[in-house]
Write a protein that holds these residues in place. Structure first.
Motif, short mmCIF file in Angstrom:
data_model
loop_
_atom_site.label_atom_id
_atom_site.label_comp_id
_atom_site.label_asym_id
_atom_site.label_seq_id
_atom_site.Cartn_x
_atom_site.Cartn_y
_atom_site.Cartn_z
N LEU A 67 0.82 -1.20 0.00
CA LEU A 67 0.00 0.00 0.00
C LEU A 67 0.86 1.26 0.00
N GLU A 68 1.94 1.25 0.75
CA GLU A 68 2.84 2.41 0.81
C GLU A 68 3.48 2.70 -0.54
N SER A 69 3.75 1.67 -1.30
CA SER A 69 4.42 1.86 -2.59
C SER A 69 3.46 2.15 -3.73
N THR A 70 2.16 2.02 -3.47
CA THR A 70 1.19 2.20 -4.56
C THR A 70 0.20 3.33 -4.35
N CYS A 71 -0.45 3.37 -3.20
CA CYS A 71 -1.60 4.27 -3.08
C CYS A 71 -1.73 5.01 -1.75
N LEU A 72 -0.92 4.67 -0.74
CA LEU A 72 -1.15 5.23 0.58
C LEU A 72 -0.95 6.75 0.61
N ASP A 73 -0.01 7.25 -0.16
CA ASP A 73 0.21 8.70 -0.19
C ASP A 73 -1.02 9.46 -0.65
N GLY A 74 -1.82 8.82 -1.49
CA GLY A 74 -3.04 9.46 -1.97
C GLY A 74 -4.22 9.33 -1.03
N ILE A 75 -4.03 8.62 0.09
CA ILE A 75 -5.10 8.41 1.07
C ILE A 75 -4.87 9.21 2.34
N LEU A 76 -3.66 9.16 2.88
CA LEU A 76 -3.35 9.87 4.12
C LEU A 76 -3.51 11.37 3.92
N GLY A 77 -4.14 12.00 4.91
CA GLY A 77 -4.35 13.44 4.85
C GLY A 77 -5.58 13.86 4.06
N GLN A 78 -6.26 12.92 3.44
CA GLN A 78 -7.44 13.22 2.64
C GLN A 78 -8.71 12.97 3.45
#
Length: 363
Positions: A67-78
């Protein structure tokens, strides 16, 4: 102050099934299921599930790394409200298919969290107004003995489902007919009998097999996934060749594939699963053309929330699987209907007792 997504938590479970499940293509002996929790800064959480049928899941740390390498950056903080409505632009290298149905787990958790944040049961947030949905019993029992099949369907009668599904697709036609006659005798002629071949046949073979079942005195309500999922022309051929049996298809197809079935009139009933966002989109298309929907297996039967919200839904699958062991309170079944809880969110919570006893990997 707006509360956004703060972090996630992963649990990966591994424990024996209470019966061997499978179809004409696969066998599964263990529950390999994962729980994904998404937390906001106020401490509310949403819960989704991912799984593997034929091999153990990797550790929770590995899942989190994926998840960290694929999509987590687009979820956290949203905000979850924004994410459930976000339209992505899949192009080139950004088309990444997450393994183990992790995309569905994220979608489920986001919808659960969103419903909790507005204090609504999920089916009401989705637009539904029915607190119960019609279900059918499903044995997933291809590899069980006749006695085991007898025991399962006899026990399933306690739920008073109005229909029951049986796996077919054996290399010997007589085996399928014997199995279907056995279940038909157990459930009685007043119950609908569905079958699922899991893509075992060619178009002509599918038509031949259905006609053979009919000659044996078996009334089949629907045949599910008789041939390869992408064979639009073949599905049209099967659909045209059936007399009184409906063609149910779409289980294995993504949203674009399901849309192709609708656009090409290649199914009588469209089969959808546990991706809430995709279900709303395909539900709109089916409603526009009057195509019935069947909800296939979803973790813990949470797809019942979708069934309540989509008026075209005729049935929701219930396979009576023991993956319910990891949650506190499974959805109740009464007189053939799955009852939806009136709690906010989808109403499912992880069992601390199960976590203590099973000791899943966590991250």
């Amino acid at each position: 102050m707006i509360s956004n997504i703060k972090n996630i938590r992963i649990h990966c479970f591994d424990y024996p099934r209470d019966r061997v499940i499978g179809d004409s293509q696969i066998t599964s002996t263990n529950v390999w299921i994962g729980a994904l929790q998404i937390f906001d800064t106020n401490g509310l959480s949403g819960l989704g599930f991912f799984q593997s049928l034929t091999a153990p899941l990797p550790s929770a740390n590995v899942i989190k790394s994926i998840l960290e390498s694929t999509c987590l950056d687009g979820i956290l903080g949203q905000s979850p409200e924004a994410l459930i409505h976000k339209i992505s632009r899949p192009r080139g290298g950004n088309i990444q298919h997450l393994p183990y149905h992790l995309d569905q787990a994220i979608d489920q958790a986001l919808w659960d969290l969103t419903a909790k944040r507005v204090n609504l049961p999920l089916f009401k947030l989705l637009g539904g107004d029915q607190g119960k949905v019609k279900a059918y019993g499903s044995g997933v029992c291809f590899h069980l003995s006749d006695q085991e099949v007898t025991n399962f369907y006899t026990s399933a009668l306690q739920h008073n489902f109005s229909g029951y599904k049986v796996k077919v697709g054996h290399s010997e036609l007589a085996w399928d007919i014997k199995r279907l006659q056995l279940v038909s005798e157990i459930i009685g002629k007043d119950k609908l009998l569905m079958i699922d071949a899991n893509e075992a046949w060619s178009p002509k073979e599918a038509i031949f097999k259905i006609r053979a079942y009919e000659k044996a005195g078996l009334d089949i309500f629907w045949i599910e996934d008789p041939i390869l999922r992408h064979d639009i022309a073949g599905l049209q051929e099967v659909k045209a060749g059936l007399k009184d049996t409906y063609l149910n298809a779409g289980e294995y197809l993504p949203l674009s594939g399901k849309k192709a079935l609708v656009d090409n009139n290649a199914a009588d009933i469209l089969n959808i699963h546990g991706d809430f966002s995709a279900a709303l989109k395909i539900g709109w298309l089916c409603a526009e053309k009057g195509i019935p929907i069947a909800l296939g297996n979803t973790p813990m039967e949470m797809g019942a929330h979708i069934a309540s919200a989509l008026p075209e839904t005729v049935y929701t699958e219930h396979s009576m699987l023991n993956w319910d062991y990891i949650i506190d309170k499974p959805f109740a079944v009464k007189d053939g209907y799955i009852l939806l809880p009136d709690d906010s969110g989808h109403g499912l919570t992880l069992s601390e007792q199960a976590i203590k006893e099973l000791k899943p990997s966590c991250a």
